[in-house]
Design a protein around this motif. Sequence first.
Motif, mmCIF file in Angstrom:
data_model
loop_
_atom_site.group_PDB
_atom_site.id
_atom_site.type_symbol
_atom_site.label_atom_id
_atom_site.label_comp_id
_atom_site.label_asym_id
_atom_site.label_seq_id
_atom_site.Cartn_x
_atom_site.Cartn_y
_atom_site.Cartn_z
ATOM 1 N N GLY A 8 6.874 9.059 4.184
ATOM 2 C CA GLY A 8 6.270 8.927 2.857
ATOM 3 C C GLY A 8 4.847 9.490 2.908
ATOM 4 N N GLY A 11 2.693 10.952 -0.124
ATOM 5 C CA GLY A 11 2.405 10.094 -1.275
ATOM 6 C C GLY A 11 0.932 9.736 -1.379
ATOM 7 N N HIS A 12 0.622 8.950 -2.407
ATOM 8 C CA HIS A 12 -0.774 8.608 -2.715
ATOM 9 C C HIS A 12 -1.448 7.796 -1.623
ATOM 10 C CE1 HIS A 12 0.845 9.779 -6.619
ATOM 11 N NE2 HIS A 12 -0.401 10.029 -6.959
ATOM 12 N N VAL A 13 -0.660 7.053 -0.841
ATOM 13 C CA VAL A 13 -1.229 6.244 0.232
ATOM 14 C C VAL A 13 -1.055 6.934 1.583
ATOM 15 C CG1 VAL A 13 -0.949 4.056 1.465
ATOM 16 C CG2 VAL A 13 -0.933 4.080 -1.008
ATOM 17 N N ASP A 32 8.234 13.731 4.580
ATOM 18 C CA ASP A 32 8.490 13.313 3.193
ATOM 19 C C ASP A 32 9.723 14.049 2.654
ATOM 20 O OD1 ASP A 32 6.262 11.850 1.081
ATOM 21 O OD2 ASP A 32 8.053 12.795 0.218
ATOM 22 N N THR A 86 7.624 0.562 -3.303
ATOM 23 C CA THR A 86 8.256 -0.769 -3.293
ATOM 24 C C THR A 86 8.339 -1.282 -4.728
ATOM 25 O OG1 THR A 86 6.050 -1.615 -2.798
ATOM 26 C CG2 THR A 86 7.574 -1.458 -0.951
ATOM 27 N N TYR A 106 16.101 6.071 9.078
ATOM 28 C CA TYR A 106 15.458 6.696 10.245
ATOM 29 C C TYR A 106 15.765 5.976 11.559
ATOM 30 C CZ TYR A 106 13.115 9.402 6.710
ATOM 31 O OH TYR A 106 12.885 10.239 5.651
ATOM 32 N N THR A 121 3.313 -2.152 0.176
ATOM 33 C CA THR A 121 3.074 -3.528 -0.276
ATOM 34 C C THR A 121 4.437 -4.194 -0.425
ATOM 35 O OG1 THR A 121 1.155 -2.706 -1.463
ATOM 36 C CG2 THR A 121 1.940 -4.901 -2.059
ATOM 37 N N GLN A 153 -6.775 3.892 -5.393
ATOM 38 C CA GLN A 153 -6.187 5.231 -5.493
ATOM 39 C C GLN A 153 -7.220 6.255 -5.952
ATOM 40 O OE1 GLN A 153 -2.304 5.211 -7.202
ATOM 41 N NE2 GLN A 153 -2.516 7.279 -7.949
ATOM 42 N N LYS A 259 3.609 -4.672 -10.768
ATOM 43 C CA LYS A 259 4.777 -4.949 -9.903
ATOM 44 C C LYS A 259 4.426 -5.923 -8.773
ATOM 45 C CE LYS A 259 4.346 -1.862 -6.187
ATOM 46 N NZ LYS A 259 4.099 -2.274 -4.857
ATOM 47 N N ARG A 320 1.768 7.294 -13.515
ATOM 48 C CA ARG A 320 2.762 6.258 -13.220
ATOM 49 C C ARG A 320 2.417 4.951 -13.939
ATOM 50 N NH1 ARG A 320 3.041 6.008 -6.877
ATOM 51 N NH2 ARG A 320 0.812 6.314 -7.158
HETATM 52 N N1 LIG Z 1 -1.139 3.919 -4.943
HETATM 53 C C1 LIG Z 1 -2.024 3.054 -4.471
HETATM 54 O O1 LIG Z 1 -3.213 3.085 -4.785
HETATM 55 C C2 LIG Z 1 -1.609 1.998 -3.471
HETATM 56 C C3 LIG Z 1 -2.597 1.259 -2.816
HETATM 57 C C4 LIG Z 1 -2.220 0.347 -1.863
HETATM 58 C C5 LIG Z 1 -0.869 0.162 -1.575
HETATM 59 N N2 LIG Z 1 0.093 0.863 -2.237
HETATM 60 C C6 LIG Z 1 1.495 0.657 -1.867
HETATM 61 O O2 LIG Z 1 1.874 1.734 -1.007
HETATM 62 C C7 LIG Z 1 3.259 2.049 -1.192
HETATM 63 C C8 LIG Z 1 3.404 3.525 -1.529
HETATM 64 O O3 LIG Z 1 2.718 3.790 -2.748
HETATM 65 P P1 LIG Z 1 2.310 5.266 -3.176
HETATM 66 O O4 LIG Z 1 1.447 5.115 -4.389
HETATM 67 O O5 LIG Z 1 1.798 6.038 -2.017
HETATM 68 O O6 LIG Z 1 3.736 5.851 -3.598
HETATM 69 P P2 LIG Z 1 4.091 7.379 -3.758
HETATM 70 O O7 LIG Z 1 5.311 7.418 -4.605
HETATM 71 O O8 LIG Z 1 2.886 8.155 -4.171
HETATM 72 O O9 LIG Z 1 4.468 7.831 -2.279
HETATM 73 C C9 LIG Z 1 5.663 7.501 -1.652
HETATM 74 C C10 LIG Z 1 6.156 8.752 -0.929
HETATM 75 O O10 LIG Z 1 7.313 8.382 -0.178
HETATM 76 C C11 LIG Z 1 8.206 9.478 -0.220
HETATM 77 N N3 LIG Z 1 9.540 8.992 0.162
HETATM 78 C C12 LIG Z 1 10.378 8.206 -0.545
HETATM 79 N N4 LIG Z 1 11.500 7.974 0.167
HETATM 80 C C13 LIG Z 1 11.343 8.623 1.354
HETATM 81 C C14 LIG Z 1 12.157 8.772 2.499
HETATM 82 N N5 LIG Z 1 13.369 8.214 2.574
HETATM 83 N N6 LIG Z 1 11.693 9.513 3.529
HETATM 84 C C15 LIG Z 1 10.479 10.110 3.460
HETATM 85 N N7 LIG Z 1 9.671 10.015 2.399
HETATM 86 C C16 LIG Z 1 10.097 9.266 1.355
HETATM 87 C C17 LIG Z 1 8.096 9.993 -1.650
HETATM 88 O O11 LIG Z 1 8.590 11.300 -1.777
HETATM 89 C C18 LIG Z 1 6.577 9.874 -1.880
HETATM 90 O O12 LIG Z 1 5.920 11.066 -1.524
HETATM 91 C C19 LIG Z 1 3.751 1.094 -2.272
HETATM 92 O O13 LIG Z 1 4.292 -0.045 -1.665
HETATM 93 C C20 LIG Z 1 2.485 0.710 -3.013
HETATM 94 O O14 LIG Z 1 2.591 -0.528 -3.656
HETATM 95 C C21 LIG Z 1 -0.259 1.806 -3.162
#
Ligand SMILES: NC(=O)c1ccc[n+]([C@@H]2O[C@H](COP(=O)([O-])OP(=O)(O)OC[C@H]3O[C@@H](n4cnc5c(N)ncnc54)[C@H](O)[C@@H]3O)[C@@H](O)[C@H]2O)c1
Length: 387
Positions: A8, A11-13, A32, A86, A106, A121, A153, A259, A320
């Motif tokens: 992942g 993604g944003h994190v 990813d 999540t 995996y 989370t 974020q 959520k 989102r």
């Molecule tokens: N966005 C925030 O500011 C923030 C802050 C703290 C915690 N979180 C938590 O972090 C987690 C991720 O959030 P996010 O905002 O980064 O989500 P996101 O959707 O931006 O990133 C998730 C990434 O996972 C990838 N992915 C999904 N399934 C996959 C797989 N099977 N194999 C490989 N890659 C896969 C997606 O393509 C995506 O790029 C969540 O639980 C969220 O609650 C988010």
Amino acid sequence: MKKICIVGGCGHVGLPLGLVLASRGFEVTLLDINKNAVGLINRGIIPFQEEGAEELLKKEINKNLFVTDDADVVRIQDVVIFITGTPVDEHHNPKIHEVLNVVEKYLPLMNKEQLIILRSTIYPGTTEIIEQKLQKHFNTRPKLAFCPERILQGKGIEEIKNLPQIVSAVSDEAAKEASEIFSEVAPKIIRLEPIEAELSKLMLNTWRYLEFAIANQFYMMVEDKGLDFYKIFEAMKEDYPRAKNYCKPGLAAGPCLFKDTMQLSAFYRNQFFLGQSAMLVNEGLPNFLVSQLEKKLGSLKNRKVALLGMTFKANNDDIRESLSFKIKKELEFKLADVLPSDPYLKDTYKLEDALSKCDAVILGVPHNEYLNLKIDKPYVDCWNVWK
Ligand SMILES: NC(=O)c1ccc[n+]([C@@H]2O[C@H](COP(=O)([O-])OP(=O)(O)OC[C@H]3O[C@@H](n4cnc5c(N)ncnc54)[C@H](O)[C@@H]3O)[C@@H](O)[C@H]2O)c1
């Protein structure tokens, strides 16, 4: 230096963490399934707004940072960090299987020597469920840690380096290894048990969500009586230290706060009435803002309404769970003609066009571009930037 794979990672994190770990000398692979994001990052482009990310990417790509959609890379790692989404379902229950499915996918590529870190989370108890799955697969106790991400974020790169890192694990060995890694990036390590760490992250986000709900509830209560909320708000806070952090009303949106409050509610057998009420208040604000405009205009039918700011928060490009789309829907339900505008989004109206064509304005999110506007038409601005 250790080889770290982030599942992942685009993604944003995942991406900010990967960049910071790479800048500290770890050999990081972002894995990813989003081929588009993998392609962009490999070409040095950050797919979303993230302060300081592009500079770091240019320095680290193909040196300490690699990006791929090839799952096989998992086999050769010392550490595998999972940071995928999540979500909750349509009944606001956590979709725990989404996390479990990713780990299971995996699993055949992982080995018992690897340190596995969960960073999404997650619903309380998920670490223990994953521990059991791994234990069954490896036939020995896995090296499993849960180390929640707490960044804001868009400011992740800075915050990862400045915030203490909560580390929890199923064994002392895993906790020690995870602490060693995060000590390279975070100023301080705080140890908790997995269930405590899982709750700490949910309670933090829920607390923020409740704060917004208090402000939003008071805003609606006061404005509904025809009074000026901000006149009272500013008087209440002036030179009164205990109200320093009393937050302003605004759309409490985005992929996390709602959520995570619902995850906590499910954890407490849906008896978390305060959280449920906060959800009703925050999700009710779009309807209230539309009815405020309706009061000003009489009827919204066939009226052109500029909706400024469609992302879920200011100065960011992420849509989102943005509540501006809920405002748009409510306006359309009242047969208004909506002109959405956002400097961060293609296919929306240019600001000048939206303002010149409209009969009225609603401020969705207060991007910097809007702060000094002089609006000479009826408007609704719960953020009080056009006072
Ligand atoms: N966005 C925030 O500011 C923030 C802050 C703290 C915690 N979180 C938590 O972090 C987690 C991720 O959030 P996010 O905002 O980064 O989500 P996101 O959707 O931006 O990133 C998730 C990434 O996972 C990838 N992915 C999904 N399934 C996959 C797989 N099977 N194999 C490989 N890659 C896969 C997606 O393509 C995506 O790029 C969540 O639980 C969220 O609650 C988010």
